[in-house]
Design an enzyme around this catalytic site. Sequence first.
Site, short mmCIF file in Angstrom:
data_model
loop_
_atom_site.label_atom_id
_atom_site.label_comp_id
_atom_site.label_asym_id
_atom_site.label_seq_id
_atom_site.Cartn_x
_atom_site.Cartn_y
_atom_site.Cartn_z
CB SER A 199 44.31 32.33 36.08
OG SER A 199 43.63 32.32 34.84
CE LYS A 200 43.44 24.02 36.93
NZ LYS A 200 44.60 23.29 36.94
NE ARG A 201 41.06 33.45 32.66
CZ ARG A 201 41.72 34.43 32.06
NH1 ARG A 201 41.69 34.55 30.75
NH2 ARG A 201 42.43 35.29 32.76
#
Length: 419
Positions: A199-201
Site C-alpha cells: 500500500s501507500k505506506r
Amino acid sequence: MKVRFAPSPTGALHIGGARTALYNWLVARGSGGSLVLRIEDTDRERSTPENVAQIIDALEWLGLDWDEGPISQAERGERHRAEIARLVDEGHAYEDEGAVRLRVPGEGATVVDDVIRGEVRFAHAAIDDFVIARSDGSPLYNLAVAVDDRDMDITHVVRGEDHLSNTPRQLMVLKALGAEPPTYAHLPLLHGPDGKKLSKRHGAASVGELRAAGYLPEAVRNYLALLGWGADATTTFFTTEDLIERFSLERVSRNPAVFDEQKLRWMNGRYLRELEPGELARRLAQLHGDRPGLVEAAGAAQEKLQTLADFWPLAGFLVERPREIDQRAWQKVMGDGALDRLAEARAALAAVDPFEREEVETALRGVVDRLEVKPKDVFQPIRVAIAGTTVSPGIFESVAALGRDEVLARIDAALAQRP
Ligand code: GLU
C-alpha cells in the site's frame, strides 16, 4: 500466445498493475504472440479519460507496447447484450426480477488449472446462480470479461491473484457460451517488506510516482520482473532482451512477492552509473528541465546518485550558483585559518591548465602538502565556497565540472565574506 492487459481506469497504474502488464508483455514478446490492451471501463462513474491517458502514459514510459487496442470494454456493450440474450435463449441463463442469472450446477466443481497455482477447485455448492446482467440490461463484470476474452481469442489470462475467485464464474460463462477456455496464470500478491499487503505506506505506489522520484524505466522493468519471477536463485540484473528471452510463467512463484523500494533504489543506482554522462544529463533534463553545464554536472555526480531526484540536493550547485552559503556550514568549516587556506587554493587553481579533474587534484594535493595540513582542511573550505554546504560530489570532479571562472568567482565571493 495471445494475451491481454485489462486495467480498470479507476486510478493511476499501480506497481501491481505494472507488473501484470510487464509479464503479459514478456509473454507476448517472448513467444512471438500478441498483446491486447483492453480498458475495462464499464464502471462509468469511476472510469475517466484522464485515468485512461495516465495508464497509457505509464505503459509508454515503461517501454511496453501492445498490438491491439486500446479497446474500450464499455463500447462493446452490444456484444455483451447479444450474448446474454443467447444464453437466456439457450437455457443457460434466466431472468429473475428483471436481472439475468447464469445457471450454476448444484453439484460438482469447476477446476481452474492454473499455470502458477496448480489445480484450484471451486465447489458449485458454494456458488449461487450469479447475476450476469442488471435489470437495466447492463452486463456484469464476469460476463463482459469472459465474452471479451473469447471474442479476442485470448489464449492466456495472466492477472493478479485477487482475480482467482472470479475465475470459476468466468469459466462457467465460457462453457455456457460453448467456448474453449484460455489458460490461466494468477500472479502472486505484492507485499511490503513488513509482510503486509502493498500500500501507500510502503512508499511510491504508482508508476507515475516512481517516474517522478527519478527511477529509470529500464531499472523499474528489471525490478518489476523480479517480483514473483527469477531465472535462477541469484541473477538480479537482466537487460530487457534477456527478460524477453528467459521469462516464463512456469517459473513464477506462488508465494507473495516483496516490493522493497530500497532494493529498487540500489538497482536504479547501478543503472544510473552505466549511463554515459550525456545520456544521464538527458534523463535529468526530462525530469527537471535542461541547464547549461548539465552534462559536466551529471558526470561529476553520477557515482553518488541512486535516483535522478538525488541529483538536485547533491549537485544542483554545479548548474546553479547557490544563493548563499549555509550558516551552519560556514561556522563549522570557515574558522581557524580556513580562509587563508582557501586563498592558497584559489591561487593554485588559477594556475591549473588544462582545468581537468586530474590537474585539479594534483594542484590541490600540492596545496595540502605545502601547508602540511589534512586534506579536508583544504577541501572542505572549497566545498563550502562552491556548494554552499558541506555535501557535494567528489571535490575534484565538482571543481572541474564547474570550470575555472565559476570556481574562482565563488571562492572570491566567499573570501569577500571574511568578517
Ligand atoms: N480489470 C481488472 C483489474 O483492473 C483486470 C481483469 C482481468 O485481468 O481479468 O483488476
